[in-house]
Design an enzyme around this catalytic site. Sequence first.
Site, PDB file in Angstrom:
ATOM      1  N   ASP A   3       2.721   5.742  -6.764  1.00  0.00           N
ATOM      2  CA  ASP A   3       3.982   5.685  -6.037  1.00  0.00           C
ATOM      3  C   ASP A   3       5.191   5.414  -6.910  1.00  0.00           C
ATOM      4  OD1 ASP A   3       3.113   6.372  -3.564  1.00  0.00           O
ATOM      5  OD2 ASP A   3       2.447   4.343  -3.082  1.00  0.00           O
ATOM      6  N   HIS A  35       0.872  -1.193   0.000  1.00  0.00           N
ATOM      7  CA  HIS A  35       0.000   0.000   0.000  1.00  0.00           C
ATOM      8  C   HIS A  35       0.904   1.236   0.000  1.00  0.00           C
ATOM      9  CE1 HIS A  35      -3.420   2.450   0.641  1.00  0.00           C
ATOM     10  NE2 HIS A  35      -3.677   2.239   1.912  1.00  0.00           N
ATOM     11  N   HIS A  45      -2.424  -2.151  -9.519  1.00  0.00           N
ATOM     12  CA  HIS A  45      -3.387  -1.548  -8.607  1.00  0.00           C
ATOM     13  C   HIS A  45      -4.639  -2.402  -8.597  1.00  0.00           C
ATOM     14  CE1 HIS A  45      -5.893   1.485  -6.699  1.00  0.00           C
ATOM     15  NE2 HIS A  45      -4.760   2.038  -6.323  1.00  0.00           N
TER      16      HIS A  45
HETATM   17  N1  ACO Z   1       4.718  -6.810 -10.229  1.00  0.00           N
HETATM   18  C1  ACO Z   1       4.602  -8.024 -10.817  1.00  0.00           C
HETATM   19  N2  ACO Z   1       3.453  -8.707 -10.888  1.00  0.00           N
HETATM   20  C2  ACO Z   1       2.361  -8.149 -10.350  1.00  0.00           C
HETATM   21  C3  ACO Z   1       2.410  -6.884  -9.746  1.00  0.00           C
HETATM   22  C4  ACO Z   1       3.634  -6.211  -9.700  1.00  0.00           C
HETATM   23  N3  ACO Z   1       3.737  -5.001  -9.129  1.00  0.00           N
HETATM   24  N4  ACO Z   1       1.175  -6.582  -9.289  1.00  0.00           N
HETATM   25  C5  ACO Z   1       0.398  -7.615  -9.616  1.00  0.00           C
HETATM   26  N5  ACO Z   1       1.104  -8.576 -10.252  1.00  0.00           N
HETATM   27  C6  ACO Z   1       0.608  -9.826 -10.823  1.00  0.00           C
HETATM   28  C7  ACO Z   1       0.348 -10.851  -9.743  1.00  0.00           C
HETATM   29  O1  ACO Z   1       1.483 -11.661  -9.527  1.00  0.00           O
HETATM   30  C8  ACO Z   1      -0.792 -11.617 -10.340  1.00  0.00           C
HETATM   31  O2  ACO Z   1      -0.294 -12.473 -11.326  1.00  0.00           O
HETATM   32  P1  ACO Z   1      -0.949 -13.945 -11.546  1.00  0.00           P
HETATM   33  O3  ACO Z   1      -2.332 -13.685 -12.039  1.00  0.00           O
HETATM   34  O4  ACO Z   1      -0.067 -14.615 -12.520  1.00  0.00           O
HETATM   35  O5  ACO Z   1      -0.932 -14.604 -10.191  1.00  0.00           O
HETATM   36  C9  ACO Z   1      -1.617 -10.554 -11.056  1.00  0.00           C
HETATM   37  O6  ACO Z   1      -0.672  -9.534 -11.385  1.00  0.00           O
HETATM   38  C10 ACO Z   1      -2.719  -9.945 -10.191  1.00  0.00           C
HETATM   39  O7  ACO Z   1      -2.129  -9.490  -8.989  1.00  0.00           O
HETATM   40  P2  ACO Z   1      -2.859  -9.469  -7.594  1.00  0.00           P
HETATM   41  O8  ACO Z   1      -1.845  -9.510  -6.497  1.00  0.00           O
HETATM   42  O9  ACO Z   1      -3.945 -10.511  -7.548  1.00  0.00           O
HETATM   43  O10 ACO Z   1      -3.564  -8.052  -7.653  1.00  0.00           O
HETATM   44  P3  ACO Z   1      -4.145  -7.251  -6.431  1.00  0.00           P
HETATM   45  O11 ACO Z   1      -5.223  -6.402  -6.950  1.00  0.00           O
HETATM   46  O12 ACO Z   1      -4.488  -8.166  -5.303  1.00  0.00           O
HETATM   47  O13 ACO Z   1      -2.900  -6.371  -5.933  1.00  0.00           O
HETATM   48  C11 ACO Z   1      -1.381  -4.610  -5.664  1.00  0.00           C
HETATM   49  C12 ACO Z   1      -2.778  -5.013  -6.169  1.00  0.00           C
HETATM   50  C13 ACO Z   1      -1.218  -5.034  -4.191  1.00  0.00           C
HETATM   51  C14 ACO Z   1      -1.266  -3.094  -5.712  1.00  0.00           C
HETATM   52  C15 ACO Z   1      -0.293  -5.273  -6.542  1.00  0.00           C
HETATM   53  O14 ACO Z   1      -0.433  -4.836  -7.876  1.00  0.00           O
HETATM   54  C16 ACO Z   1       1.126  -5.007  -6.040  1.00  0.00           C
HETATM   55  O15 ACO Z   1       1.594  -5.728  -5.169  1.00  0.00           O
HETATM   56  N6  ACO Z   1       1.808  -3.941  -6.573  1.00  0.00           N
HETATM   57  C17 ACO Z   1       3.134  -3.596  -6.097  1.00  0.00           C
HETATM   58  C18 ACO Z   1       3.041  -2.803  -4.803  1.00  0.00           C
HETATM   59  C19 ACO Z   1       2.526  -1.399  -5.048  1.00  0.00           C
HETATM   60  O16 ACO Z   1       3.008  -0.684  -5.910  1.00  0.00           O
HETATM   61  N7  ACO Z   1       1.555  -0.988  -4.188  1.00  0.00           N
HETATM   62  C20 ACO Z   1       1.008   0.361  -4.260  1.00  0.00           C
HETATM   63  C21 ACO Z   1      -0.397   0.346  -4.731  1.00  0.00           C
HETATM   64  S1  ACO Z   1      -1.011   1.983  -4.861  1.00  0.00           S
HETATM   65  C22 ACO Z   1      -1.263   2.431  -3.287  1.00  0.00           C
HETATM   66  O17 ACO Z   1      -1.596   1.700  -2.406  1.00  0.00           O
HETATM   67  C23 ACO Z   1      -1.025   3.780  -2.971  1.00  0.00           C
END
Ligand code: ACO
Length: 429
Positions: free
Chosen positions: A363, A268, A307
């Site tokens: 971010d 987050h 996201h």
């Molecule tokens: N890098 C690589 N792969 C990713 C990323 C990433 N940043 N984000 C998602 N994925 C992949 C997952 O591995 C998953 O792949 P799969 O279908 O093969 O298993 C798919 O994309 C879906 O990801 P989920 O984790 O199910 O998506 P969710 O909606 O639960 O997560 C989140 C959203 C937590 C923001 C995620 O994209 C992430 O971890 N991003 C990196 C951390 C980040 O930048 N957080 C800031 C968010 S903005 C904020 O809070 C201000």
Amino acid sequence: MPSDTLTITDNRTGKTIEVPIEHGTVRATDLRQLRLDAQDFGIITYDPGYMNTGSCRSRITFIDGDQGILRYRGYPIEQLAEESTHLECSWLILNGELPVRSDLTAWENDIVNNMAVNEAFKPFFNSLWHDAHPMGMLQAAIAALGTFHAPSKKVHDRGERAKHIRNLIAQVPTLAAYAYRHNAGLPFVGPDSMLSYTGNFLNMMFSRGDTRHRPHQVLERALDILFILHADHEQNCSTSTMRMVGSAQTDPYAAVSAASAALYGPLHGGANEAVLTMLREIGNKENIPEFIKGVKEGQGRLMGFGHRVYKNYDPRARIVKKCAEEVFEVTGRNPLIEVAAELERIALEDEYFIRRKLYPNVDFYSGVIYEAMGFPTEMFTVLFAVARTVGWLAQWEELITDSDQKIARPRQVYLGEEIRDYVAIDKRD
Ligand code: ACO
């Protein structure tokens, strides 16, 4: 004739029910009519991570994740970032309308005149370890702030709520700056009522000796824009925490402290810090393909990408990227921007990221600006918390005044052991 209802047949029993659809939603409790027998609790929905569950009706922030749209109270984020200020947006987010000039002036004065915190916060911060993470310090300090305001427990008193909302918006920046000064081993600097909200924050952070810190106008404005962009984002993890804790009628200080704890996580608000760490580890453009390969093989995530709601370019990321260029004209170019831009370019052309609709989020670029402005990496999430305090509080106010809301208490699907008898310790295998 189409009707706004949903007809569901339970194939276990053959029972059919018709439930109303309102605003594109059905009430989860309506499903309880579907039971195997009189003893059965009835069907509940199972939704880890609340992927498809609306927890409230809100009038504050609108997001269309597929189109990449963000609006506060109907106003597009692009216009607010261009024309407004963080304090004006705060008023808008809290009150639903843009303030008239006299209201805005009174609000700005009210905030700036209430930024000072009790002297007891100096020994409070000094009692913490010299390199304590500022987010840990901030959470503790916000909770401690509540202990100075016992009447904040009267959460159904509108006047009290307004006072403590004002206090938190005014004093979280002061506590944030104190956390930085404690880490830096510098004397604490209190607010200066001659400065703006953001100017005050920068002065409390960076002033040396008796000299007032005079930030470059471009930098002060850039920070204010970043605050606007982070001010609210509907039912994200920390805001949902605020509502969850607030639903127990906890005072707003304790609830904001809890919300900031949720924000701290790297998935987050902690992502801005994690992005900088990642960019530094990558080091230069040549190392990007290897890094991307590792991400695709599951060795960590591309931080600042992806996201839950945006399946398109986060509109805030576009504004932050533009803002970065303006800041670098003053501070000089942060070399990490080249790594970030190349990382973005490669990721956006890569099948892995395209298929999963992963784009830069707010971010991805904010950290390179903060770093260029002189903020240490550990302060990045603190800056997010300063800005998001208004969003948390507006959502809390909406919760408290919403007669539909109850104490938050999800159900579980119990898959553990059935009843069994206690076994004395010497009789266990
Ligand atoms: N890098 C690589 N792969 C990713 C990323 C990433 N940043 N984000 C998602 N994925 C992949 C997952 O591995 C998953 O792949 P799969 O279908 O093969 O298993 C798919 O994309 C879906 O990801 P989920 O984790 O199910 O998506 P969710 O909606 O639960 O997560 C989140 C959203 C937590 C923001 C995620 O994209 C992430 O971890 N991003 C990196 C951390 C980040 O930048 N957080 C800031 C968010 S903005 C904020 O809070 C201000």
